[in-house]
Design an enzyme around this catalytic site. Structure first.
Site, short mmCIF file in Angstrom:
data_model
loop_
_atom_site.label_atom_id
_atom_site.label_comp_id
_atom_site.label_asym_id
_atom_site.label_seq_id
_atom_site.Cartn_x
_atom_site.Cartn_y
_atom_site.Cartn_z
N GLU A 178 12.33 -19.88 18.83
CA GLU A 178 13.74 -19.54 18.65
C GLU A 178 13.92 -18.10 19.13
OE1 GLU A 178 14.79 -20.58 14.38
OE2 GLU A 178 12.64 -20.95 14.47
N ARG B 86 18.54 -26.50 20.93
CA ARG B 86 19.69 -26.16 20.10
C ARG B 86 20.18 -24.77 20.50
NH1 ARG B 86 19.48 -24.27 13.92
NH2 ARG B 86 21.70 -24.24 13.42
N TYR C 73 23.11 -21.86 19.33
CA TYR C 73 24.03 -21.56 18.22
C TYR C 73 24.20 -20.05 18.06
CZ TYR C 73 19.46 -21.14 15.90
OH TYR C 73 18.16 -20.82 15.59
N ASP D 265 23.78 -16.97 15.72
CA ASP D 265 22.98 -16.59 14.57
C ASP D 265 23.60 -15.39 13.87
OD1 ASP D 265 20.72 -17.18 12.94
OD2 ASP D 265 19.69 -15.45 13.78
N GLU E 180 21.66 -17.67 19.95
CA GLU E 180 20.25 -18.03 19.75
C GLU E 180 19.98 -19.37 20.40
OE1 GLU E 180 16.97 -18.66 16.16
OE2 GLU E 180 18.64 -17.28 15.92
N THR F 54 14.15 -23.78 21.50
CA THR F 54 13.63 -24.76 22.45
C THR F 54 13.57 -26.15 21.81
OG1 THR F 54 11.33 -24.46 21.79
CG2 THR F 54 12.16 -23.03 23.55
N TRP G 85 17.64 -31.82 13.75
CA TRP G 85 16.36 -32.05 14.43
C TRP G 85 15.78 -33.44 14.16
CZ3 TRP G 85 15.12 -28.89 18.18
CH2 TRP G 85 15.58 -27.57 18.15
#
Length: 468
Positions: free
Chosen positions: A9, A53, A55, A57, A63, A66, A418
């Site tokens: 991340e 993902r 998004y 943060d 952010e 992977t 996820w």
């Protein structure tokens, strides 16, 4: 574990520099980044077609997480693809800013600190065997993580009360605990977050929050590959030496300030080692381990690179100024100082430091050096570009990515996390996948076909759950 899931991340720094009186709040710039993503999900929290993902943060940082990856090399391909995704979104955001008649420059940086002392992270995630005691694993791993910055650090020009220092790591100065449950206040070397997004009876997630964001593909691969084989040795109960540091939090800062990498640290047993010596002990164990246990070709390559880097750090660190970020950056800055007659305290030095991490390939200094052949690559652009839209073929991300493509093509409402796919007008049809190694895309395709036929109005589907 010979098979392992990897993830990273990366939080990115974002700055808008106005060229007039009118400016743009960072919050609005981030919204422009997300605006290009056509999705039925939450606006600032989306999954991409490659299974990753993206998004917003805490602290207004975009952010990128992977997708689940099955090897260190695959992981750095998808990490680098995240830069490319963000670069594309930046182009769109800059168009929107021009439409607002705001003059200025939007910049996005893959680094870990800003000018006012805030830090944002690069968090590594490793799926580990639930049978291994977490605190035993952490104690075995912490000396490795504290000392690996000598090849994994991104480098940083720090202004302190006693002058300007060039440090090995950006993140090290912001670590205050060995182990903790938070990623913001009282940041630790290892985080206790245990969200495996998988069968909790088999796996747990090791959440490492101490690392720097790497621009160098070479350093990134070595960072992940070396950690992976150390984890495998811990799980196999192979490590038979105690490297417990007397004060690991102090040690991580001390190592960062010592660019010779030869300052000694005291262990709990009273012995003193340099970070190179501790890393060499781990590396030599890994070499012997790989002769006795099944080890992937990628991990063998990582061990060879590890040995090479430690030898160069011991003899002449400048030999690594095309491979290791903190040394690449130091060479670049020193060259500028020598050519321009500047000092390390010149404000332009701090800007050069920052611009090294600019993700735009047409203006980031790392990419300028890459074009000139002054950094060593291990990836090629074609595979990175493909990873922007294609998920890994050998993990659960394949199911997620293929579903997103099918759902968008057929205008199907959906929501994701996820481990779950929820779809339909009421989001009442669900695919559960607790196996991160699952790749059965036909299961997802069949579900989409079924929904198209039934239009999700028949009550027979109202409680459908597919378990995998």
């Amino acid at each position: 574990m010979q098979k392992r899931i990897f993830g990273v991340e990366t939080e990115y720094g974002i700055i808008f520099t106005p060229e007039g009186r009118k400016t743009l709040p960072v919050e609005k710039a981030i919204r422009f980044l997300f605006e290009k993503l056509i999705t039925t999900e939450h606006f600032l929290n989306v999954f991409l077609e490659n299974g990753a993902r993206f998004y917003q943060d805490t602290g207004c940082h975009p952010e990128y997480a992977t997708p689940e990856c099955a090897s260190p090399r695959q992981l750095i391909v998808y990490d680098k693809a995240g830069e490319r995704v963000l670069e594309d979104l930046q182009d769109y955001a800059e168009e929107k800013i021009r439409e607002e008649r705001i003059l200025g420059k939007l910049s996005i940086f893959k680094n870990n600190t800003d000018f006012v002392g805030n830090s944002y992270g690069c968090h590594e995630n490793y799926l580990v065997d639930r049978d291994v005691d977490f605190y035993y694993l952490a104690e075995q791993l912490i000396p490795f993580l504290v000392t690996r910055q000598i090849y994994a650090g991104a480098g940083k020009v720090f202004q302190t009360q006693d002058g300007v220092h060039y440090c090995v790591s950006q993140r090290a100065q912001h670590i205050y605990q060995k182990i903790s449950g938070t990623t913001t206040n009282d940041r630790s070397i290892i985080n206790t977050r245990d969200e495996p997004h998988a069968d909790r009876e088999k796996y747990r997630r090791l959440h490492v929050i101490v690392g720097d964001s790497n621009m160098s593909e070479y350093a990134n691969f070595l960072k992940i590959g070396a950690c992976a084989i150390v984890l495998q040795m811990i799980e196999d109960n192979y490590i038979n030496q105690d490297f417990t540091l007397r004060n690991p939090v102090k040690a991580i800062k001390d190592i960062s300030y010592d660019t010779t990498c030869k300052r000694k640290m005291r262990l709990d047993n009273g012995r003193e080692y340099t970070p190179i010596q501790i890393q060499r002990e781990y590396c030599e164990m890994a070499q012997k381990y790989s002769e006795q246990y099944p080890v992937s070709d990628e991990l063998r390559r990582a061990v060879d690179m590890w040995q090479y880097v430690l030898d160069r750090l011991d003899d002449n660190p400048d030999d690594l100024d095309t491979q290791i970020d903190w040394l690449i950056k130091r060479r670049m800055i020193q060259g500028y100082i020598d050519a321009k007659g500047k000092s390390w305290g010149d404000p332009r030095i701090f800007m050069l430091d920052l611009q090294y991490h600019d993700i735009r390939r047409d203006r980031g200094i790392y990419y300028l050096l890459e074009r000139k052949g002054r950094v060593e690559r291990i990836l090629d652009d074609a595979e990175v570009d493909a990873a922007k839209t294609e998920p890994p073929p050998d993990t659960r991300a394949r199911m997620r990515g293929e579903f997103i493509k099918l759902a968008r093509q057929n205008s199907i409402q959906y929501d994701l996390d996820w481990s779950n796919i929820r779809l339909g007008n009421l989001l009442n049809v669900r695919v559960i996948c607790n196996n991160p190694f699952e790749t059965d895309v036909e299961k997802v395709a069949e579900l989409v076909r079924t929904i198209q036929k039934t239009n999700l109005r028949k009550t027979s589907l109202s409680k459908l759950v597919i378990q995998s």
